[in-house]
Structures are given as C-alpha cells and as structure tokens.
Design an enzyme around this catalytic site. Structure first.
Site, PDB file in Angstrom:
ATOM      1  N   CYS A 341       0.829  -1.108   0.064  1.00  0.00           N
ATOM      2  CA  CYS A 341       0.035   0.056  -0.089  1.00  0.00           C
ATOM      3  C   CYS A 341       0.755   1.347   0.134  1.00  0.00           C
ATOM      4  O   CYS A 341       1.577   1.557  -0.978  1.00  0.00           O
ATOM      5  CB  CYS A 341      -0.941  -0.112   1.100  1.00  0.00           C
ATOM      6  SG  CYS A 341      -2.522   1.194   0.921  1.00  0.00           S
ATOM      7  N   HIS A 433      -3.667  -5.243   0.964  1.00  0.00           N
ATOM      8  CA  HIS A 433      -3.596  -5.692   2.337  1.00  0.00           C
ATOM      9  C   HIS A 433      -3.929  -7.039   2.443  1.00  0.00           C
ATOM     10  O   HIS A 433      -5.086  -7.682   1.605  1.00  0.00           O
ATOM     11  CB  HIS A 433      -4.215  -4.844   3.270  1.00  0.00           C
ATOM     12  CG  HIS A 433      -3.687  -3.500   3.367  1.00  0.00           C
ATOM     13  ND1 HIS A 433      -2.670  -3.160   4.089  1.00  0.00           N
ATOM     14  CD2 HIS A 433      -4.300  -2.385   3.153  1.00  0.00           C
ATOM     15  CE1 HIS A 433      -2.357  -1.943   3.832  1.00  0.00           C
ATOM     16  NE2 HIS A 433      -3.425  -1.112   3.326  1.00  0.00           N
TER      17      HIS A 433
END
Length: 510
Positions: A341, A433
């Site tokens: 991310c 994630h």
C-alpha cells in the site's frame, strides 16, 4: 433473548477487545446469534467489508468470533489518525473528511450519537445479543459530555457495563474503584461489576481484595482471567506499536527446512495495517521484527515497507534515518523487498499528493517504475486474483492511484491481465492488504524469497492462517467459559444491570 453488554476498561489496552471477542465466541457456541459493536474506534488497522465499507480490524475479528460477516453497523465511526492532533473521520464505512481533535470533540462527536444509536438498534433488531466495546476509560471526565462510545452509548441504549482491568500493570483495585467513583449516579447505576484480566499466580490470594472491592462498591467481580501469551487480536492503535518488539508475542516455531527466514518490517510513522505481517509470523521458522535503523536491515532476508496513513511523511522518515539508502542498496544487490500500500507507493518514481499531505510533487525512492497520484475518493475493495500461480485475496484501502510504467505484473486476473502491483527482480509492490493470509500464495512467495536470499528455508506445507485464527478465537472463548461466571454474565446480558447498585462517592464533578 434480546440482550446487550458494554465491555469498558480502566485504561486503553486493558483487554476490552480480547474480552469482547471471547464473550462473542462463548455466546455463539451456546447457540446465540451475536454481533460485536464499537461505536467509535480510533485505529490505523482497518478492514473492508464485502459491501465496501471501512471498519476497524478489531471489529472484523470480533465478527469472525461471532461467525458472521462484518458490516459498517458494527463500527459506525472510525477515526484514522493523521498525526497527534487530527484524524480522518470515517462514517458508516466512508471517509467524510479530516478533523482536529478539538473540532471533533467540540461538537461533531456529540452530533453522531443518533447515528451510533441507530446502528446499534438495527443490530439489536437482527441479533439475539450485541456485545459492545468501549474505548479508553469511561471515567474520562473531560470528555463525558460528548461521549458516544462509553457511558454515552450505555445510557442511550440502557446497556449494563462490565469494567475490565489489566492486573499485570498493577493498581487494578484503585483503577476499578476510581473508575466507578468518577461517574455520575446515573452512569454508576449501569456499572454492574468488574473483570480482572491477565492475572498471574494463585487466585485465592486475590480473593480478599475482590471481597473488599465488593464491600466498597457494592459490585461483584465476574471473573479472573489468567495471563496467557498470544491471545491478542488485531491491534487498534498503530501509534502505540513498539518499534523494538516482535509481532505481538509471536512464538517462532522450529523451521521445516535447515534455515530460518528473517523479516524486517520498517516501522514507518502512522503505520497502518501492520497486521499484514501476522501471517508471516505464523509460519514456522519465520522471524518477524520491526526495525527503525539501517543496520537492522543487514541480516534480513526480506524487508517489508508497510502501509501508512502518511506516505510522504514515511518517505521523509526513511531518508532521515538512512533506511532509504539501505533499501536501495538491497534492491541493487537483488535482495528481496516488499512494499504494501503506502510502502508500495513510496518505492515508485514520484508521488503527486494534494490530498493526504498536500505536499504536491514528491520524488519517491525510484525503485519501481510506478507513478502515484492521490485521488480524493478512497479506494475500498475486496479483490481476488492470482500471483505466483496461486489464488490470492486481499483488500484495498488507499487514496493513491498507481500508474505502472514497466516491470512485471504482480497480481493478475484469470486471463493474465494485471490487477495490481509491480515486480522488478526481487522488488515487489502491491496495494493489497491481507494478501499474505492466502496460504498458497504466501508459501510461493516465501520460496521465492528464500531462493533469492540463499536460505535453505522451506515453508510448512500445512500452515493454515484461517485455522490459526479460529484456534485463537476458540482459546478466547475457552478463557471466558473456564474463568468467568458465565451464568452471571448470561443474566447480565439478558436482564441488564442489577437494580439497587449503590452510589460510590464523590461521583462525577459538577
């Protein structure tokens, strides 16, 4: 049964999340249809529900304890810190803006009480019982007027309150007594009693104190939970994670192969979803640690740059500490690096940010052929794809939009079209994630890392991260079943606080 309970605590990190999850798992094993609820959560560890709503990961784990799908109703207000004084406000799963602490507590929070009570009422209309979690302490007298997560929600919904205290910290009797004594008579009437957490030793030595506490407050203790390692569920506050510690007391099992695999996670500021590395820590022979010095990268077989709520700030921090140079040196040597991310974004060539930091054009580390532009709309999805020949699932929570200009596809769809991320040699980046919770992909990735690192490490063929989660939640349910007065808890959930609880002076100040 149409019951409810608020699990409050004498302090932050007293064990409210764990106790709530344990009560939920105990109830569902009794055939009760139960749901978790936390009116307001401050957390950098969040999760995306199937309908695309963002909630705290602790509530997602509690929903798993209940064996139900998490929804935005279970955490209607999520605050994501962007520093010491401001947070992004996420309402019913969607970001609605940034706000300072003064602005939030100065009026916005109080106006959200109706939304919170409506969410709770909808859950209570669907489930037999709703187990609510408080935040911090209910005796934060400076914030009581606008409170929507502790006594505010208890009063609004008529919930009995169980106060959890961490005896391992010391001072638990004073904390229990002081918490009650700082509440108004109306609030005190809902505080049914106490639950001692993390006790070590002979319970008989504690019992005289519990008897005296009952005499002083008129309230009983509903259980004494023993100290056990490895019971923590997904943590809430990324600002408090220890930079020197390992992943939540994880015990490294012996490796299947001849070598262990060492993973160094850069402890960037405003680290978010550091739970991504839990699946690695669960692998036999994988040693995970957080690091904040360049020399700590030297013996690592894999370096991870995790997610962050401050990508530009994290980039500056890496450069200031010399970690950026250390990561670049690893990449030049062909040693594995993974960015997740925000960590993926800062590995790229440059970042255009007029949203999160408002820093405008910022040069990235230049280690992946990626350019990032921050969009005002947040991406919140639960994608599925394929990587390294294995199915992989994840969830996305980010404002940054990546334009991949080269390299190889990291995650693709069934037809081989790129879905996310980028790979150049042993440098990897993805917005997803939770991807390492996919067992087949995790094993394939670790085999690649071990080969590149020259380690004779072999992933265990039978590690199931989902099964380990279930075992952990069952242990929490066992803890409640074996060490709490479950008959008394049942009556409390079903019938509310006992009538006639005495007032403990002095009460809340006028």
């Amino acid at each position: 049964m149409n019951g409810g309970l608020l699990v409050a605590g004498t302090t932050s990190d007293a064990g409210k999340s764990v106790v709530t999850a344990g009560i939920c798992r105990w109830l569902v094993r009794q055939g009760v249809k139960v749901a978790p609820f936390k009116a307001q959560n401050m957390s950098l560890n969040s999760f995306v529900t199937r309908e695309g709503a963002e909630i705290g990961r602790a509530q997602a784990m509690q929903a798993q304890a209940c064996r139900v799908e998490p929804t935005a109703l279970m955490n209607p207000v999520l605050l994501k810190p962007g520093g010491d004084r401001s947070s992004q406000v996420v309402l019913l799963g969607r970001p609605v803006g940034e706000m300072t602490a003064r602005g939030y507590h100065g009026g916005r929070q109080e106006r959200l009480l109706g939304t919170v009570l409506d969410s709770l009422a909808e859950l209570r209309g669907t489930y037999d019982a709703v187990i609510c979690e408080g935040a911090g302490s209910p005796a934060e007298i400076n914030l009581r007027r606008t409170d929507i997560v502790n006594m505010g929600i208890a009063r609004g919904a008529g919930l009995p309150v169980l106060i959890v205290g961490d005896i391992d910290r010391g001072g638990v009797f004073a904390s229990f007594f002081g918490t009650v004594a700082l509440l108004s008579p109306e609030d005190q009437a809902l505080v049914a009693g106490f639950l001692v957490n993390k006790f070590r030793g002979d319970v008989s030595l504690l019992e005289p104190g519990l008897d005296m506490l009952h005499g002083l407050t008129g309230r009983r203790t509903y259980g004494v939970l023993p100290f056990q390692h490895g019971l923590g569920i997904d943590e809430e506050d990324g600002l408090r994670v220890s930079l020197r510690g390992t992943v939540r007391e994880s015990v490294v099992a012996p490796p299947v192969g001849e070598d262990v695999l060492r993973v160094a996670v850069c402890a960037v500021p405003l680290m978010s979803n550091f739970t991504d590395v839990d699946a690695l820590a669960a692998e036999p022979g994988v040693v995970v640690r957080f690091v904040d010095r360049p020399e700590e990268l030297a013996d690592a077989d894999l370096v991870i740059v995790p997610g962050t709520r401050g990508t530009v700030r994290a980039l500056e921090w890496l450069r200031e500490r010399g970690l950026a140079e250390g990561i670049a040196r690893r990449v030049a040597e062909g040693r594995p690096v993974l960015g997740v991310c925000g960590g993926f974004q800062l590995l790229g060539e440059h970042i255009e940010d007029d949203v999160e930091s408002r820093a405008g054009h910022v040069d990235g580390l230049g280690l992946l052929p990626v350019r990032v532009r921050f969009a005002r709309e947040k991406t919140l999805t639960r994608p599925v794809g394929e990587a390294l020949g294995e199915r992989v699932e994840g969830y996305e929570i980010h404002h940054g939009v990546a334009e991949v200009l080269g390299g190889n596809t990291f995650i693709s769809d069934d037809n081989g079209h790129s879905l996310d991320g980028c790979r150049v040699g042993q440098t990897w980046g993805t917005h997803w994630h939770g991807s390492l919770e996919s067992d087949g992909f995790r094993r394939a990735f670790l085999r690649e890392v071990a080969a590149a690192a020259g380690r004779r490490f072999v992933p265990a063929p039978d590690t199931s991260f989902a099964a380990l989660r279930e075992e952990q939640l069952d242990r929490l349910g066992d803890l409640i079943e074996q060490h709490a007065d479950t008959d008394a808890l049942w009556r409390l959930i079903e019938s509310g606080a006992p009538p006639g609880l005495p007032f403990v002076p002095p009460g809340a100040p006028a």
